[in-house]
Write a protein that holds these residues in place. Structure first.
Motif, short mmCIF file in Angstrom:
data_model
loop_
_atom_site.label_atom_id
_atom_site.label_comp_id
_atom_site.label_asym_id
_atom_site.label_seq_id
_atom_site.Cartn_x
_atom_site.Cartn_y
_atom_site.Cartn_z
N GLY A 123 3.71 -6.34 5.49
CA GLY A 123 3.89 -4.90 5.42
C GLY A 123 3.49 -4.03 6.63
N ALA A 124 3.46 -2.70 6.31
CA ALA A 124 3.14 -1.91 7.65
C ALA A 124 1.65 -1.75 7.78
CB ALA A 124 3.82 -0.48 7.22
N TRP A 125 1.39 -1.79 9.01
CA TRP A 125 -0.16 -1.60 9.32
C TRP A 125 -0.20 -0.46 10.42
CZ3 TRP A 125 -4.17 -4.79 8.02
CH2 TRP A 125 -3.85 -5.74 7.33
N GLU A 132 0.44 4.34 16.00
CA GLU A 132 1.57 3.71 15.75
C GLU A 132 1.51 2.71 14.79
OE1 GLU A 132 2.40 2.32 20.36
OE2 GLU A 132 0.20 1.94 19.92
N THR A 133 2.53 2.55 14.16
CA THR A 133 2.78 1.65 12.94
C THR A 133 3.62 0.28 13.49
OG1 THR A 133 2.94 3.48 11.63
CG2 THR A 133 3.79 1.39 10.61
N VAL A 134 2.71 -0.80 13.03
CA VAL A 134 3.61 -2.14 13.28
C VAL A 134 3.80 -2.76 12.12
CG1 VAL A 134 2.29 -2.49 15.62
CG2 VAL A 134 1.40 -3.56 13.69
N GLN A 135 4.87 -3.82 12.11
CA GLN A 135 5.42 -4.52 10.99
C GLN A 135 4.85 -5.76 10.83
OE1 GLN A 135 7.09 -2.78 8.23
NE2 GLN A 135 6.91 -4.72 7.01
N ASN A 137 5.50 -9.45 9.32
CA ASN A 137 6.22 -10.20 8.97
C ASN A 137 5.76 -11.67 8.55
OD1 ASN A 137 8.42 -8.26 9.17
ND2 ASN A 137 8.25 -8.72 11.40
N VAL A 138 6.60 -12.14 7.56
CA VAL A 138 6.07 -13.59 7.00
C VAL A 138 6.74 -14.51 8.05
CG1 VAL A 138 6.02 -15.44 5.32
CG2 VAL A 138 5.58 -13.00 4.82
N VAL A 139 5.86 -15.40 8.77
CA VAL A 139 6.55 -16.51 9.87
C VAL A 139 6.00 -17.76 9.43
CG1 VAL A 139 6.86 -17.37 12.03
CG2 VAL A 139 6.90 -14.68 11.47
N SER A 140 6.79 -18.69 9.00
CA SER A 140 6.10 -19.94 8.53
C SER A 140 5.22 -19.76 7.47
CB SER A 140 5.78 -20.61 9.80
OG SER A 140 6.55 -21.07 10.69
N GLY A 141 5.38 -18.96 6.40
CA GLY A 141 4.51 -18.83 5.22
C GLY A 141 3.33 -17.94 5.54
N GLN A 142 2.93 -17.48 6.62
CA GLN A 142 2.02 -16.49 7.05
C GLN A 142 2.24 -15.11 7.66
OE1 GLN A 142 -1.50 -16.87 6.72
NE2 GLN A 142 -1.55 -14.93 7.38
N ALA A 143 1.74 -14.05 7.13
CA ALA A 143 1.94 -12.83 7.59
C ALA A 143 1.45 -12.59 9.10
CB ALA A 143 1.38 -11.81 6.92
N LEU A 158 -7.33 -0.80 15.79
CA LEU A 158 -7.75 -0.92 14.41
C LEU A 158 -6.70 -0.50 13.57
CD1 LEU A 158 -10.83 1.58 15.30
CD2 LEU A 158 -10.87 -0.96 14.84
N LEU A 159 -6.23 -1.50 12.82
CA LEU A 159 -5.23 -1.51 12.15
C LEU A 159 -5.65 -1.17 10.70
CD1 LEU A 159 -2.89 -4.66 13.22
CD2 LEU A 159 -2.91 -2.32 13.90
#
Length: 162
Positions: A123-125, A132-135, A137-143, A158-159
């Motif tokens: 999700g968004a952080w 700034e907002t970063v997304q 994503n799930v890569v190999s089963g891990q966000a 500090l996200l």
């Protein structure tokens, strides 16, 4: 010079309540003017404000060291705090001389390459320091988030999960 420090603190406290785009412009200006000392005061002030705003997360939240992967794994320290549905990720860069091509503050893909930080969920952080907002994503089963995105402006973040 206490008078000068008071002036600098008054300046950085103007960032309180800025919308994300304006906060990013302000953060960028601080990074471009390292010698004036505002960036150190801003980082301290903003971090303490976040600590106060999310007191329960920092006092009672579960501390979890985060896994970092990629070519710059040794240059990142990251952990999360989670409490009652609120997640905060703290990420900092280190050993800048190894990363920098003459830049005082290494940032972006040139410095951080393919490095990623695992985060509690996709999700968004939002970076409370820069707006700034970063997304994640799930890569190999891990966000996870790309460090080049997290450290697009500064190598400190500090996200906060949105």
């Amino acid at each position: 010079d206490y008078g000068r420090r008071e002036q600098l603190i008054a300046d950085v406290s103007k960032a309180d309540g800025l919308l994300p785009d304006a906060l990013h412009v302000y953060a960028t200006s601080l990074g471009a003017n390292l010698e004036d000392g505002r960036i150190k005061l801003y980082l301290t002030w903003r971090t303490l404000a976040l600590r106060s705003r999310f007191d329960a997360v920092f006092r009672f939240g579960q501390y979890v060291p985060l896994h970092v992967s990629g070519s710059r794994v040794d240059s990142i320290c990251a952990f999360s705090r989670s409490h009652e549905g609120t997640d905060i990720v703290v990420a900092v860069g280190r050993w800048f001389a190894r990363l920098s091509s003459g830049e005082a503050i290494p940032h972006g893909v040139d410095a951080w390459e393919d490095t990623r930080i695992d985060v509690p969920h996709a999700g968004a952080w939002t970076n409370a320091l820069t707006g700034e907002t970063v997304q994640a994503n799930v890569v190999s089963g891990q966000a996870s988030v790309a460090v080049a995105d997290v450290f697009a402006t500064w190598p400190w973040a500090l996200l906060i999960a949105e």
